[in-house]
Write an enzyme that holds these catalytic residues in place. Structure first.
Site, PDB file in Angstrom:
ATOM      1  N   THR A   1      11.284   2.956  16.904  1.00 48.91           N
ATOM      2  CA  THR A   1      12.504   2.697  16.151  1.00 48.91           C
ATOM      3  C   THR A   1      12.281   3.012  14.681  1.00 48.91           C
ATOM      4  O   THR A   1      11.300   2.572  14.075  1.00 48.91           O
ATOM      5  CB  THR A   1      12.917   1.218  16.297  1.00 48.91           C
ATOM      6  OG1 THR A   1      13.125   0.947  17.691  1.00 48.91           O
ATOM      7  CG2 THR A   1      14.190   0.930  15.526  1.00 48.91           C
TER       8      THR A   1
ATOM      9  N   CYS B   1      -7.989   1.864  -0.583  1.00 43.08           N
ATOM     10  CA  CYS B   1      -8.057   1.854   0.883  1.00 43.08           C
ATOM     11  C   CYS B   1      -9.476   1.615   1.387  1.00 43.08           C
ATOM     12  O   CYS B   1      -9.682   1.332   2.552  1.00 43.08           O
ATOM     13  CB  CYS B   1      -7.523   3.164   1.437  1.00 43.08           C
ATOM     14  SG  CYS B   1      -5.793   3.439   1.017  1.00 43.08           S
TER      15      CYS B   1
ATOM     16  N   HIS C   1       4.914   4.426  -1.048  1.00 42.81           N
ATOM     17  CA  HIS C   1       4.521   3.433  -2.052  1.00 42.81           C
ATOM     18  C   HIS C   1       3.712   4.024  -3.199  1.00 42.81           C
ATOM     19  O   HIS C   1       3.367   3.316  -4.149  1.00 42.81           O
ATOM     20  CB  HIS C   1       3.772   2.263  -1.404  1.00 42.81           C
ATOM     21  CG  HIS C   1       2.386   2.578  -0.933  1.00 42.81           C
ATOM     22  ND1 HIS C   1       1.272   2.041  -1.535  1.00 42.81           N
ATOM     23  CD2 HIS C   1       1.943   3.351   0.084  1.00 42.81           C
ATOM     24  CE1 HIS C   1       0.187   2.472  -0.911  1.00 42.81           C
ATOM     25  NE2 HIS C   1       0.568   3.263   0.075  1.00 42.81           N
TER      26      HIS C   1
ATOM     27  N   ASN D   1      -7.939  11.250  -4.834  1.00 44.51           N
ATOM     28  CA  ASN D   1      -7.421   9.940  -5.193  1.00 44.51           C
ATOM     29  C   ASN D   1      -8.329   9.151  -6.124  1.00 44.51           C
ATOM     30  O   ASN D   1      -7.903   8.151  -6.705  1.00 44.51           O
ATOM     31  CB  ASN D   1      -7.159   9.116  -3.919  1.00 44.51           C
ATOM     32  CG  ASN D   1      -8.388   9.026  -3.042  1.00 44.51           C
ATOM     33  OD1 ASN D   1      -8.888  10.039  -2.560  1.00 44.51           O
ATOM     34  ND2 ASN D   1      -8.889   7.833  -2.815  1.00 44.51           N
TER      35      ASN D   1
ATOM     36  N   GLY E   1       0.958   7.345   4.710  1.00 45.83           N
ATOM     37  CA  GLY E   1       0.060   8.490   4.592  1.00 45.83           C
ATOM     38  C   GLY E   1      -0.997   8.555   5.670  1.00 45.83           C
ATOM     39  O   GLY E   1      -1.326   9.631   6.168  1.00 45.83           O
ATOM     40  N   THR E   2      -1.547   7.407   6.055  1.00 47.11           N
ATOM     41  CA  THR E   2      -2.598   7.405   7.078  1.00 47.11           C
ATOM     42  C   THR E   2      -2.072   7.952   8.402  1.00 47.11           C
ATOM     43  O   THR E   2      -2.712   8.802   9.043  1.00 47.11           O
ATOM     44  CB  THR E   2      -3.168   5.988   7.265  1.00 47.11           C
ATOM     45  OG1 THR E   2      -3.846   5.602   6.067  1.00 47.11           O
ATOM     46  CG2 THR E   2      -4.138   5.938   8.435  1.00 47.11           C
TER      47      THR E   2
ATOM     48  N   SER F   1       3.334   9.485   1.057  1.00 47.94           N
ATOM     49  CA  SER F   1       3.488   8.060   1.322  1.00 47.94           C
ATOM     50  C   SER F   1       4.383   7.431   0.263  1.00 47.94           C
ATOM     51  O   SER F   1       4.159   7.615  -0.943  1.00 47.94           O
ATOM     52  CB  SER F   1       2.113   7.380   1.315  1.00 47.94           C
ATOM     53  OG  SER F   1       2.213   6.034   1.710  1.00 47.94           O
TER      54      SER F   1
ATOM     55  N   GLN G   1      -1.369  11.779  -3.265  1.00 45.09           N
ATOM     56  CA  GLN G   1      -1.445  11.546  -4.711  1.00 45.09           C
ATOM     57  C   GLN G   1      -0.775  12.671  -5.508  1.00 45.09           C
ATOM     58  O   GLN G   1      -0.792  12.640  -6.745  1.00 45.09           O
ATOM     59  CB  GLN G   1      -2.913  11.426  -5.154  1.00 45.09           C
ATOM     60  CG  GLN G   1      -3.648  10.245  -4.561  1.00 45.09           C
ATOM     61  CD  GLN G   1      -3.159   8.899  -5.064  1.00 45.09           C
ATOM     62  OE1 GLN G   1      -2.421   8.808  -6.038  1.00 45.09           O
ATOM     63  NE2 GLN G   1      -3.570   7.829  -4.397  1.00 45.09           N
TER      64      GLN G   1
END
Length: 384
Positions: free
Chosen positions: A238, A326, A202, A150, A70-71, A200, A180
């Site tokens: 990659t 975070c 995770h 969040n 996400g960042t 994101s 979120q």
């Protein structure tokens, strides 16, 4: 018993995601850029994940750019847009409750000479639409507002924000941090007027270190990572085949039986809220209804430091957060809680409970039982 109520920080990776990830590491481990058949086999995982994610959003798979999370997605959207459109203007708008992954890129752009307007929010965390209207200018090139906050779970009026922006100037780009929100809502960027959207893996039972950015095909932004020209030059490097494959499977699983999963999460959330309201000195910052996300509860406890409560719960196998994971390594008071006007004495007394489809009533009862036992004990040690 272990009770994991910190799913907005990270979720347990699903078994099906783990299975496909192991397959990419044991069998189909070639570089997706390789010209031989092993490379083609590896690339198929990437194409399949792009197809799955695109279908969940009802967009083209060519509009999905894979990132490290996400960042990076937020940085690419915000800095990439600013650099691509600086000849048209140098004004950007964000909300006052954005994640650091949006606020910090905006701060960086200020150092490069851009102007940034920060929109206030009301007591429920929603952007003030009248201030948005008055803040839009002829030199505005980007508006970035999160879909779901969040920390408190506030849902921003994304559709209305888009209409206001496009009524002013259809060329102003609208970026949404949906980190979120993705898999908690059925999001359709084309009909909602969203030009770019970040997610994101995770956060929805996929692996860490992988995410994506949806970029509408009509939008031109500059890359911020340069190299071999991967992903049509938009994001060199990659490809993380393993992570991408796992994220694709997790996205598909999340939207299978979607309504049932979300209803179960909401039912558990309301059960917790009903019981938290009965606790003396508890103040709920998250409300019921359509203005708040299904998975997040923010609650403050009078005369208790959040960090003390967090560790007391941890000692009993219960895991919650004192705010955004975070920023948890950087002591300080939450900007979101300040922005919604939370009482000053509660700013350092707030925890976040965040749920997933894996949580259940038994866990909720165990959490509530221990919370009720711990609060009076901890309050004995508070200095008056």
């Amino acid at each position: 018993m272990d009770v994991y109520f910190d799913n907005s920080a990270s979720t347990r990776v699903s078994e099906k995601a783990i299975e496909i990830m192991l397959k990419t590491m044991r069998e189909d481990y070639a570089n997706t850029s390789a010209k031989h058949i092993k490379g083609v086999d590896a690339e198929k995982y990437v194409k399949d994940a792009a197809d799955i994610i695109a279908k969940t959003l009802k967009v083209k798979k060519s509009e999905i750019i894979f990132t490290s999370g996400g960042t990076e997605s937020n940085n690419l959207a915000i800095i990439g847009t600013a650099m691509a459109r600086k000849r048209y203007g140098n004004h950007i708008i964000i909300s006052g409750i954005e994640h650091p992954a949006v606020y910090r890129p905006a701060e960086f752009l200020m150092e490069q000479g851009f102007e940034v307007t920060i929109l206030p929010v009301n007591a429920e965390g929603a952007v003030d639409l009248e201030v948005l209207k008055s803040s839009l200018r002829d030199d505005t090139v980007l508006v970035s507002v999160m879909y779901v906050n969040n920390e408190i779970g506030a849902i921003e009026p994304v559709d209305e924000i888009s209409r206001i922006i496009k009524a002013k100037n259809k060329d102003i780009l609208f970026h949404v941090d949906a980190i979120q929100a993705y898999t908690k809502f059925k999001i359709t960027p084309k009909t909602q007027g969203i030009d770019m959207l970040s997610a994101s893996g995770h956060k929805f039972h996929g692996p860490k270190g992988v995410g994506f950015l949806y970029i509408d095909s009509s939008v031109k932004i500059n890359p911020i990572i340069f190299g071999g020209g991967h992903q049509r030059g938009m994001r060199s490097g990659t490809l993380n085949t393993t992570g991408i494959a796992g994220m694709g499977v997790a996205a598909k699983e999340a939207y299978d039986d979607f309504e049932k999963k979300i209803k179960n999460i909401v039912d558990l959330k309301y059960y917790l809220m009903d019981n938290l309201e009965k606790i003396e000195g508890a103040v709920l910052n998250t409300k019921r209804g359509e203005n708040f996300a299904p998975q997040i509860i923010s609650v403050s406890f009078e005369d208790i430091r959040a960090e003390v409560l967090l560790h007391a719960l941890e000692d009993r196998g219960i895991y919650v957060s004192s705010g955004s994971a975070c920023s948890s390594n950087h002591p300080g008071i939450s900007g979101t809680l300040k922005a919604i006007g939370l009482r000053e004495d509660l700013l350092d007394s707030t925890i976040r409970i965040s749920l997933s489809e894996l949580n259940n009533r038994e866990e909720a009862d165990y959490f509530l039982k221990n919370l009720v036992e711990l609060l009076p004990l901890l309050r004995k040690f508070v200095r008056k």
